[in-house]
Design an enzyme around this catalytic site. Structure first.
Site, PDB file in Angstrom:
ATOM      1  N   ASP A 140       0.760  -1.247   0.000  1.00 53.62           N
ATOM      2  CA  ASP A 140       0.000   0.000   0.000  1.00 53.62           C
ATOM      3  C   ASP A 140       0.792   1.299   0.000  1.00 53.62           C
ATOM      4  N   CYS A 195     -16.463  -5.755 -17.466  1.00 55.56           N
ATOM      5  CA  CYS A 195     -17.573  -4.895 -17.032  1.00 55.56           C
ATOM      6  C   CYS A 195     -18.681  -4.887 -18.087  1.00 55.56           C
ATOM      7  N   CYS A 198     -22.139  -2.722 -18.150  1.00 53.23           N
ATOM      8  CA  CYS A 198     -22.502  -2.317 -16.778  1.00 53.23           C
ATOM      9  C   CYS A 198     -21.829  -0.994 -16.431  1.00 53.23           C
ATOM     10  N   CYS A 201     -21.349   1.193 -10.827  1.00 55.30           N
ATOM     11  CA  CYS A 201     -20.513   1.959  -9.886  1.00 55.30           C
ATOM     12  C   CYS A 201     -20.464   3.435 -10.269  1.00 55.30           C
ATOM     13  N   CYS A 205     -22.079   5.893  -7.310  1.00 51.49           N
ATOM     14  CA  CYS A 205     -21.120   6.570  -6.420  1.00 51.49           C
ATOM     15  C   CYS A 205     -21.798   7.814  -5.842  1.00 51.49           C
ATOM     16  N   CYS A 221     -13.926  11.501  -3.968  1.00 51.32           N
ATOM     17  CA  CYS A 221     -14.139  10.163  -3.387  1.00 51.32           C
ATOM     18  C   CYS A 221     -14.243  10.267  -1.858  1.00 51.32           C
ATOM     19  N   CYS A 248     -15.324   4.417   2.041  1.00 57.73           N
ATOM     20  CA  CYS A 248     -16.604   4.180   1.362  1.00 57.73           C
ATOM     21  C   CYS A 248     -16.470   2.891   0.570  1.00 57.73           C
ATOM     22  N   CYS A 251     -18.875   1.588  -4.385  1.00 57.92           N
ATOM     23  CA  CYS A 251     -18.562   1.099  -5.738  1.00 57.92           C
ATOM     24  C   CYS A 251     -18.223  -0.386  -5.741  1.00 57.92           C
ATOM     25  N   CYS A 255     -21.193  -3.632  -7.228  1.00 56.46           N
ATOM     26  CA  CYS A 255     -20.559  -4.364  -8.332  1.00 56.46           C
ATOM     27  C   CYS A 255     -21.051  -5.811  -8.376  1.00 56.46           C
TER      28      CYS A 255
HETATM   29  C1  B12 Z   1      -4.145   6.583  -3.769  1.00 59.38           C
HETATM   30  C2  B12 Z   1      -5.021   5.426  -3.386  1.00 59.38           C
HETATM   31  C3  B12 Z   1      -6.354   5.673  -3.113  1.00 59.38           C
HETATM   32  C4  B12 Z   1      -7.002   7.025  -3.382  1.00 59.38           C
HETATM   33  C5  B12 Z   1      -7.240   7.165  -4.889  1.00 59.38           C
HETATM   34  C6  B12 Z   1      -7.989   5.976  -5.486  1.00 59.38           C
HETATM   35  C7  B12 Z   1      -7.655   5.664  -6.914  1.00 59.38           C
HETATM   36  N1  B12 Z   1      -8.601   5.046  -7.591  1.00 59.38           N
HETATM   37  O1  B12 Z   1      -6.566   5.952  -7.379  1.00 59.38           O
HETATM   38  C8  B12 Z   1      -8.287   6.944  -2.512  1.00 59.38           C
HETATM   39  C9  B12 Z   1      -7.998   7.530  -1.135  1.00 59.38           C
HETATM   40  C10 B12 Z   1      -9.509   7.643  -3.082  1.00 59.38           C
HETATM   41  C11 B12 Z   1      -8.445   5.437  -2.386  1.00 59.38           C
HETATM   42  C12 B12 Z   1      -9.648   4.825  -2.121  1.00 59.38           C
HETATM   43  C13 B12 Z   1      -9.791   3.448  -1.995  1.00 59.38           C
HETATM   44  N2  B12 Z   1      -8.827   2.525  -1.929  1.00 59.38           N
HETATM   45 CO1  B12 Z   1      -6.984   2.941  -2.341  1.00 59.38          CO
HETATM   46  N3  B12 Z   1      -5.197   3.128  -2.836  1.00 59.38           N
HETATM   47  C14 B12 Z   1      -4.483   4.113  -3.290  1.00 59.38           C
HETATM   48  C15 B12 Z   1      -3.052   3.692  -3.620  1.00 59.38           C
HETATM   49  C16 B12 Z   1      -2.117   4.156  -2.498  1.00 59.38           C
HETATM   50  C17 B12 Z   1      -2.550   4.190  -4.979  1.00 59.38           C
HETATM   51  C18 B12 Z   1      -3.582   4.008  -6.122  1.00 59.38           C
HETATM   52  C19 B12 Z   1      -3.109   4.637  -7.406  1.00 59.38           C
HETATM   53  O2  B12 Z   1      -2.035   4.332  -7.895  1.00 59.38           O
HETATM   54  N4  B12 Z   1      -3.885   5.552  -7.961  1.00 59.38           N
HETATM   55  C20 B12 Z   1      -3.512   6.234  -9.179  1.00 59.38           C
HETATM   56  C21 B12 Z   1      -4.573   5.980 -10.227  1.00 59.38           C
HETATM   57  C22 B12 Z   1      -4.106   6.470 -11.596  1.00 59.38           C
HETATM   58  O3  B12 Z   1      -4.693   4.598 -10.302  1.00 59.38           O
HETATM   59  P1  B12 Z   1      -6.089   3.855 -10.308  1.00 59.38           P
HETATM   60  O4  B12 Z   1      -7.208   4.768 -10.032  1.00 59.38           O
HETATM   61  O5  B12 Z   1      -5.931   2.616  -9.491  1.00 59.38           O
HETATM   62  O6  B12 Z   1      -6.198   3.550 -11.849  1.00 59.38           O
HETATM   63  C23 B12 Z   1      -5.623   2.426 -12.428  1.00 59.38           C
HETATM   64  C24 B12 Z   1      -6.603   1.819 -13.437  1.00 59.38           C
HETATM   65  O7  B12 Z   1      -7.907   2.366 -13.287  1.00 59.38           O
HETATM   66  C25 B12 Z   1      -5.986   2.041 -14.755  1.00 59.38           C
HETATM   67  N5  B12 Z   1      -6.601   3.046 -15.547  1.00 59.38           N
HETATM   68  C26 B12 Z   1      -6.633   4.349 -15.315  1.00 59.38           C
HETATM   69  N6  B12 Z   1      -7.229   4.981 -16.336  1.00 59.38           N
HETATM   70  C27 B12 Z   1      -7.599   4.039 -17.220  1.00 59.38           C
HETATM   71  C28 B12 Z   1      -8.270   4.153 -18.415  1.00 59.38           C
HETATM   72  C29 B12 Z   1      -8.531   2.990 -19.126  1.00 59.38           C
HETATM   73  C30 B12 Z   1      -9.263   3.136 -20.396  1.00 59.38           C
HETATM   74  C31 B12 Z   1      -8.126   1.732 -18.607  1.00 59.38           C
HETATM   75  C32 B12 Z   1      -8.419   0.474 -19.332  1.00 59.38           C
HETATM   76  C33 B12 Z   1      -7.446   1.636 -17.374  1.00 59.38           C
HETATM   77  C34 B12 Z   1      -7.202   2.803 -16.721  1.00 59.38           C
HETATM   78  O8  B12 Z   1      -4.640   2.445 -14.546  1.00 59.38           O
HETATM   79  C35 B12 Z   1      -4.466   2.997 -13.258  1.00 59.38           C
HETATM   80  C36 B12 Z   1      -3.093   2.715 -12.702  1.00 59.38           C
HETATM   81  O9  B12 Z   1      -2.900   1.339 -12.463  1.00 59.38           O
HETATM   82  C37 B12 Z   1      -3.194   2.123  -3.655  1.00 59.38           C
HETATM   83  C38 B12 Z   1      -1.971   1.350  -3.145  1.00 59.38           C
HETATM   84  C39 B12 Z   1      -0.851   1.364  -4.167  1.00 59.38           C
HETATM   85  N7  B12 Z   1       0.343   1.639  -3.710  1.00 59.38           N
HETATM   86  O10 B12 Z   1      -1.100   1.125  -5.332  1.00 59.38           O
HETATM   87  C40 B12 Z   1      -4.432   1.860  -2.765  1.00 59.38           C
HETATM   88  C41 B12 Z   1      -5.433   0.751  -3.223  1.00 59.38           C
HETATM   89  C42 B12 Z   1      -5.659   0.935  -4.696  1.00 59.38           C
HETATM   90  N8  B12 Z   1      -6.649   1.088  -2.491  1.00 59.38           N
HETATM   91  C43 B12 Z   1      -7.304   0.059  -2.104  1.00 59.38           C
HETATM   92  C44 B12 Z   1      -8.579   0.136  -1.465  1.00 59.38           C
HETATM   93  C45 B12 Z   1      -9.071  -1.134  -0.789  1.00 59.38           C
HETATM   94  C46 B12 Z   1      -9.319   1.328  -1.480  1.00 59.38           C
HETATM   95  C47 B12 Z   1     -10.780   1.527  -1.060  1.00 59.38           C
HETATM   96  C48 B12 Z   1     -11.714   0.355  -1.366  1.00 59.38           C
HETATM   97  C49 B12 Z   1     -10.794   1.858   0.456  1.00 59.38           C
HETATM   98  C50 B12 Z   1     -12.153   2.248   1.008  1.00 59.38           C
HETATM   99  N9  B12 Z   1     -13.050   1.318   1.249  1.00 59.38           N
HETATM  100  O11 B12 Z   1     -12.409   3.398   1.258  1.00 59.38           O
HETATM  101  C51 B12 Z   1     -11.145   2.802  -1.868  1.00 59.38           C
HETATM  102  C52 B12 Z   1     -11.677   2.455  -3.274  1.00 59.38           C
HETATM  103  C53 B12 Z   1     -11.935   3.672  -4.141  1.00 59.38           C
HETATM  104  C54 B12 Z   1     -11.675   3.388  -5.630  1.00 59.38           C
HETATM  105  N10 B12 Z   1     -12.704   3.059  -6.384  1.00 59.38           N
HETATM  106  O12 B12 Z   1     -10.500   3.444  -6.047  1.00 59.38           O
HETATM  107  C55 B12 Z   1      -6.632  -1.242  -2.499  1.00 59.38           C
HETATM  108  C56 B12 Z   1      -7.367  -1.823  -3.731  1.00 59.38           C
HETATM  109  C57 B12 Z   1      -7.464  -3.336  -3.820  1.00 59.38           C
HETATM  110  C58 B12 Z   1      -8.208  -3.741  -5.079  1.00 59.38           C
HETATM  111  N11 B12 Z   1      -8.936  -4.849  -5.013  1.00 59.38           N
HETATM  112  O13 B12 Z   1      -8.173  -3.066  -6.094  1.00 59.38           O
HETATM  113  C59 B12 Z   1      -5.167  -0.752  -2.799  1.00 59.38           C
HETATM  114  C60 B12 Z   1      -4.423  -1.539  -3.882  1.00 59.38           C
HETATM  115  C61 B12 Z   1      -4.414  -0.844  -1.433  1.00 59.38           C
HETATM  116  C62 B12 Z   1      -3.961  -2.265  -1.104  1.00 59.38           C
HETATM  117  N12 B12 Z   1      -2.671  -2.465  -0.889  1.00 59.38           N
HETATM  118  O14 B12 Z   1      -4.710  -3.177  -1.045  1.00 59.38           O
HETATM  119  N13 B12 Z   1      -7.285   4.801  -2.626  1.00 59.38           N
HETATM  120  S1  SF4 Z   2     -20.088  -2.072 -10.871  1.00 63.30           S
HETATM  121 FE1  SF4 Z   2     -18.389  -3.559 -11.246  1.00 63.30          FE
HETATM  122  S2  SF4 Z   2     -18.935  -4.584 -13.218  1.00 63.30           S
HETATM  123 FE2  SF4 Z   2     -20.235  -2.711 -13.050  1.00 63.30          FE
HETATM  124  S3  SF4 Z   2     -19.018  -1.122 -14.161  1.00 63.30           S
HETATM  125 FE3  SF4 Z   2     -18.435  -0.942 -11.981  1.00 63.30          FE
HETATM  126  S4  SF4 Z   2     -16.614  -2.234 -11.736  1.00 63.30           S
HETATM  127 FE4  SF4 Z   2     -17.588  -2.830 -13.704  1.00 63.30          FE
END
Ligand code: B12
Ligand code: SF4
Length: 357
Positions: A140, A195, A198, A201, A205, A221, A248, A251, A255
């Site tokens: 993390d 997905c 669908c 989420c 949200c 968020c 929260c 989402c 799902c």
């Molecule tokens: C910063 C962070 C947050 C931030 C930002 C969230 C976010 N989505 O980035 C906040 C505080 C909001 C947050 C919330 C949560 N988090 Co968080 N968070 C992190 C952290 C530290 C970094 C994530 C990151 O790199 N974000 C940067 C953005 C760019 O990445 P991303 O949103 O994940 O997007 C990826 C994809 O969507 C994809 N992508 C982006 N754009 C596009 C476009 C297309 C077309 C496609 C195909 C793909 C794509 O590429 C991105 C990079 O990999 C990680 C731990 C880590 N070191 O990785 C934990 C982590 C992601 N979090 C985690 C969790 C559990 C949560 C929460 C559920 C906690 C909660 N219940 O409140 C929520 C979920 C919210 C959500 N839907 O993301 C877990 C997720 C586990 C999993 N099954 O995915 C992690 C991995 C921590 C862990 N070690 O377990 N989090």
């Molecule tokens: S609720 Fe789950 S299956 Fe539906 S769009 Fe979101 S991530 Fe995909």
């Protein structure tokens, strides 16, 4: 055993998965140590300033998709999944009870960071004993693109909510990694795009934080607003937060893939102090000492008492008007700092206006 031949390395990779299972991990996968696609997504996300005040996301951007720069010599990333869902029955009940506090499922029990890092270090030690090499465990908080590497390693695929989802286990799990210089065989990624049409989420949200498929604007968020944000919560978002006071899960709750979620058998993740079913006012009236005692060893403690009061004040402000709420808000007001007090005043105004109508 030596690791000079590919057969040895295949055997070692299989062994790592068995050891991982013995340590409680539900899935282990191995990927190359580069991820340009996700690095690009991260770059776009940062350019849009979706990270808000999480400056650490921007400061260490270059390291996230470049393991070799974080731990020299790394050529493989071993990704691990640990399920955390204690039970999901109460989620909807609590979310639909405006006087109760909703705390995200991941934070109800013991803080996962230490637990996972310890187990990953044990796994790394076992690998070291057999194959030598240099290994480092992360979970993390390190600059690692965890979801991106886990997707590459076949642990799941990234959903429109940006969660890593496993077709057989949903998304209620944590991720952790070991960086290694042992040239282990690579696992194939799972297919992406499950997905389909669908968009549950995106539509559900509460604050509209999933601004486009796969893109979460953290500034909206509730997880960011209640855990990461140190200052005042934007007033226009407060009414949308309902009773979600720490993180929260909406989402994930909507799902459809989470009907396959696995309930954890980690007793450490069982809810403590009835945090899965408590009244907002009860938690708000905790003294600072009670907060420290009751959140010892929990991820909640990281936000500190004043932000705890801030979040609960928002929840109480969104609850039905009552004299009991006014009394509780007035009781805690003198011990709140300026930031928390402003939220208490916001909540007080809401209750008083509603009662005087
Ligand atoms: C910063 C962070 C947050 C931030 C930002 C969230 C976010 N989505 O980035 C906040 C505080 C909001 C947050 C919330 C949560 N988090 Co968080 N968070 C992190 C952290 C530290 C970094 C994530 C990151 O790199 N974000 C940067 C953005 C760019 O990445 P991303 O949103 O994940 O997007 C990826 C994809 O969507 C994809 N992508 C982006 N754009 C596009 C476009 C297309 C077309 C496609 C195909 C793909 C794509 O590429 C991105 C990079 O990999 C990680 C731990 C880590 N070191 O990785 C934990 C982590 C992601 N979090 C985690 C969790 C559990 C949560 C929460 C559920 C906690 C909660 N219940 O409140 C929520 C979920 C919210 C959500 N839907 O993301 C877990 C997720 C586990 C999993 N099954 O995915 C992690 C991995 C921590 C862990 N070690 O377990 N989090
Ligand atoms: S609720 Fe789950 S299956 Fe539906 S769009 Fe979101 S991530 Fe995909």
């Amino acid at each position: 055993m030596t690791t000079s031949s590919s057969t040895d390395l295949d055997t070692l990779a299989q062994q790592i998965k068995v050891w991982g299972q013995e340590l409680g991990f539900a899935h282990i996968g191995i990927s190359p140590a580069s991820n340009e696609v996700h690095a690009k997504h991260l770059q776009n996300w940062l350019a849009k300033e979706y990270h808000g005040e999480m400056s650490y996301m921007a400061e260490r951007e270059g390291l996230r998709a470049a393991p070799n720069e974080l731990h020299s010599g790394t050529i493989r990333v071993i990704s691990a999944r640990l399920d955390y869902l204690p039970d999901s029955e109460r989620c909807e009940t609590v979310l639909n009870s405006p006087n109760k506090a909703y705390i995200s499922r991941y934070a109800l029990g013991r803080d996962y960071h230490k637990l996972i890092r310890k187990r990953l270090s044990q796994l790394a030690e076992k690998i070291s004993t057999v194959a030598g090499g240099s290994h480092r465990a992360f979970v993390d908080s390190a600059p690692v693109l965890e979801r991106g590497f886990a997707e590459q390693a076949g642990l799941g695929w990234i959903g429109k909510n940006s969660m890593l989802i496993n077709s057989k286990a949903g998304s209620w799990f944590f991720l952790g990694e070991i960086y290694t210089d042992v040239p282990l065989p690579i696992d194939p990624p799972q297919e992406t795009g499950h997905c389909g049409s669908c968009r549950a989420c995106l539509d559900d949200c509460p604050t509209g934080a999933i601004v486009a498929p796969y893109q979460v604007d953290a500034r909206r968020c509730i997880s960011y607003l209640t855990i990461e944000l140190k200052d005042s919560i934007p007033e226009e978002l407060r009414p949308l937060m309902g009773n979600r006071v720490f993180g929260c899960d909406d989402c994930q709750l909507v799902c459809p893939w989470n009907k396959f979620a696995q309930i954890t058998d980690e007793t450490d993740f069982s809810p403590r102090h009835q945090l899965d079913n408590s009244e907002l006012i009860t938690l708000f009236l905790w003294t600072e000492q009670a907060f420290l005692d009751n959140t010892a060893g929990s991820a909640i403690r990281r936000i500190g008492y004043q932000r705890w009061l801030r979040n609960l004040a928002v929840g109480i402000g969104n609850a039905p008007a009552s004299t009991e709420a006014i009394k509780a808000l007035e009781t805690q007001r003198p011990i709140a700092d300026n930031m928390a007090r402003e939220h208490i005043d916001w909540a007080l105004a809401k209750h008083k206006n509603a009662i005087n109508k």
